[in-house]
Design a protein around this motif. Structure first.
Motif, mmCIF file in Angstrom:
data_model
loop_
_atom_site.group_PDB
_atom_site.id
_atom_site.type_symbol
_atom_site.label_atom_id
_atom_site.label_comp_id
_atom_site.label_asym_id
_atom_site.label_seq_id
_atom_site.Cartn_x
_atom_site.Cartn_y
_atom_site.Cartn_z
ATOM 1 N N GLU A 1 0.820 -1.199 0.000
ATOM 2 C CA GLU A 1 0.000 0.000 0.000
ATOM 3 C C GLU A 1 0.863 1.262 0.000
ATOM 4 O O GLU A 1 0.546 2.247 -0.679
ATOM 5 C CB GLU A 1 -0.924 0.016 1.225
ATOM 6 C CG GLU A 1 -1.998 -1.066 1.209
ATOM 7 C CD GLU A 1 -1.509 -2.407 1.722
ATOM 8 O OE1 GLU A 1 -2.282 -3.370 1.675
ATOM 9 O OE2 GLU A 1 -0.353 -2.493 2.176
ATOM 10 N N VAL A 2 1.953 1.248 0.757
ATOM 11 C CA VAL A 2 2.859 2.400 0.783
ATOM 12 C C VAL A 2 3.489 2.601 -0.589
ATOM 13 O O VAL A 2 3.627 3.741 -1.059
ATOM 14 C CB VAL A 2 3.945 2.220 1.858
ATOM 15 C CG1 VAL A 2 4.998 3.319 1.763
ATOM 16 C CG2 VAL A 2 3.309 2.224 3.256
ATOM 17 N N ASP A 3 3.852 1.518 -1.252
ATOM 18 C CA ASP A 3 4.410 1.613 -2.610
ATOM 19 C C ASP A 3 3.424 2.278 -3.567
ATOM 20 O O ASP A 3 3.808 3.118 -4.396
ATOM 21 C CB ASP A 3 4.764 0.211 -3.135
ATOM 22 C CG ASP A 3 6.259 -0.053 -3.047
ATOM 23 O OD1 ASP A 3 7.029 0.911 -2.868
ATOM 24 O OD2 ASP A 3 6.656 -1.222 -3.143
ATOM 25 N N ALA A 4 2.161 1.881 -3.472
ATOM 26 C CA ALA A 4 1.149 2.480 -4.348
ATOM 27 C C ALA A 4 1.013 3.977 -4.060
ATOM 28 O O ALA A 4 0.858 4.786 -4.981
ATOM 29 C CB ALA A 4 -0.191 1.776 -4.155
ATOM 30 N N TRP A 5 1.069 4.333 -2.775
ATOM 31 C CA TRP A 5 1.001 5.750 -2.393
ATOM 32 C C TRP A 5 2.190 6.516 -2.967
ATOM 33 O O TRP A 5 2.055 7.608 -3.506
ATOM 34 C CB TRP A 5 0.967 5.859 -0.877
ATOM 35 C CG TRP A 5 0.672 7.213 -0.319
ATOM 36 C CD1 TRP A 5 -0.553 7.696 0.041
ATOM 37 C CD2 TRP A 5 1.609 8.273 -0.050
ATOM 38 N NE1 TRP A 5 -0.443 8.984 0.518
ATOM 39 C CE2 TRP A 5 0.877 9.366 0.473
ATOM 40 C CE3 TRP A 5 2.985 8.403 -0.199
ATOM 41 C CZ2 TRP A 5 1.479 10.563 0.855
ATOM 42 C CZ3 TRP A 5 3.587 9.607 0.172
ATOM 43 C CH2 TRP A 5 2.845 10.669 0.689
ATOM 44 N N LEU A 6 3.380 5.927 -2.869
ATOM 45 C CA LEU A 6 4.580 6.573 -3.391
ATOM 46 C C LEU A 6 4.560 6.647 -4.917
ATOM 47 O O LEU A 6 5.068 7.603 -5.506
ATOM 48 C CB LEU A 6 5.827 5.836 -2.909
ATOM 49 C CG LEU A 6 6.163 5.996 -1.424
ATOM 50 C CD1 LEU A 6 7.277 5.039 -1.014
ATOM 51 C CD2 LEU A 6 6.556 7.434 -1.113
ATOM 52 N N ASP A 7 3.990 5.639 -5.566
ATOM 53 C CA ASP A 7 3.880 5.677 -7.028
ATOM 54 C C ASP A 7 3.052 6.874 -7.465
ATOM 55 O O ASP A 7 3.397 7.563 -8.436
ATOM 56 C CB ASP A 7 3.235 4.383 -7.543
ATOM 57 C CG ASP A 7 4.219 3.222 -7.549
ATOM 58 O OD1 ASP A 7 5.437 3.479 -7.446
ATOM 59 O OD2 ASP A 7 3.764 2.060 -7.620
#
Length: 295
Positions: free
Chosen positions: A185-191
């Motif tokens: 989820e954090v990766d998606a936010w950073l993307d």
């Protein structure tokens, strides 16, 4: 992780030789400063989340994350490294139930608390003058209350950035560890952060959720069982708060009436307040009778 060059025992004394981070911990780096800029906060998130993921891929661990075991290798550019040598984390950065279950999910909650400190300029359980709430108060809050993100609205960022940070923190600071955000989820936010997004065009619906994690406001009829329970609990607390204010009851009443169920509220109110049937008539009916819950 912090580089360890040598470990051993000398004349019965255990020792460890590790790299020296002359800029100290993130705690000391942030000390005396207000909230960080959006770019600084994203940088800290990226580095710490990446380190947690890298470590968990080798083996599941519980690091006990806090600003004092995030060390600063360099400040320009900012280079952070994690250490597991800082002892038990402060209770203020521990997740609900962390003393009972030691799991990697606890560190994602702690990351949320670290980012709150980074953005606001002081920790969640820390007062404006730097004093901390008592451990007893913090324990009670962790056991019974959701983290309020109200102060995020006051930080000096553009509205779209504040909204995005609230979504991230709501995910990381989810009480249920099964629904708590982690690296995916954090990766998606950073993307999304890496994309060029015009202010006002972002939507929360594109961000990931874990089985309906409520970062959006939804009607009770659309909630799953866990979220219904959370919603009912919030309604119960509202009843207690309204009664306390209306009847001028001392604040200790709130602790007596932290609800386990609707029936407990009615029973405790009757015993504590000795109110006749009129009060029971107000709140005896289940809170959700008016809501057609989905199967």
């Amino acid at each position: 992780m912090l580089k360890v060059f040598e470990q051993g025992v000398d004349h019965g004394v255990h020792y460890t030789v590790m790299e020296y981070c002359r800029f100290g911990s993130l705690e000391s780096y942030l000390s005396g400063s207000g909230g960080s800029t959006h770019k600084q906060a994203v940088d800290i998130l990226t580095q710490v989340a990446g380190a947690l993921t890298s470590l968990s891929e080798r083996q599941p661990i519980f690091l006990g994350l806090s600003p004092r075991n995030i060390l600063v290798r360099n400040v320009a550019p900012l280079d952070l490294v994690l250490s597991d040598s800082a002892g038990e984390p402060p209770i203020a950065y521990s997740s609900p139930g962390a003393l009972v279950v030691r799991a990697p999910a606890n560190d994602w909650w702690s990351l949320g608390m670290v980012l709150y400190r980074v953005l606001i300029g002081h920790a969640y359980f820390q007062l404006d003058d730097g004093a901390w709430l008592s451990d007893q108060t913090i324990h009670r809050a962790l056991a019974t209350e959701d983290v309020s993100l109200e102060l995020i609205d006051s930080i000096a960022l553009v509205p779209a950035q504040r909204a995005r940070w609230k979504v991230l923190l709501a995910g990381l600071l989810t009480r249920d560890p099964a629904r708590r955000w982690a690296m995916s989820e954090v990766d998606a936010w950073l993307d999304e952060e890496r994309q060029v997004v015009q202010e006002g065009t972002e939507t929360r619906s594109s961000l990931p959720s874990r089985r309906g994690h409520a970062v959006q406001t939804r009607e009770p009829c659309l909630l799953d069982d866990f979220e219904v329970e959370q919603w009912v609990t919030a309604e119960h607390r509202g009843v207690v708060g309204d009664l306390s204010e209306t009847l001028d009851i001392e604040t200790g009443l709130r602790e007596v009436l932290v609800p386990a169920s609707h029936a407990d509220i009615v029973s405790d109110l009757r015993e504590t307040l000795d109110v006749e049937g009129g009060l029971a008539a107000i709140i005896d009916d289940p809170v959700l009778d008016d809501w057609p819950l989905a199967d």
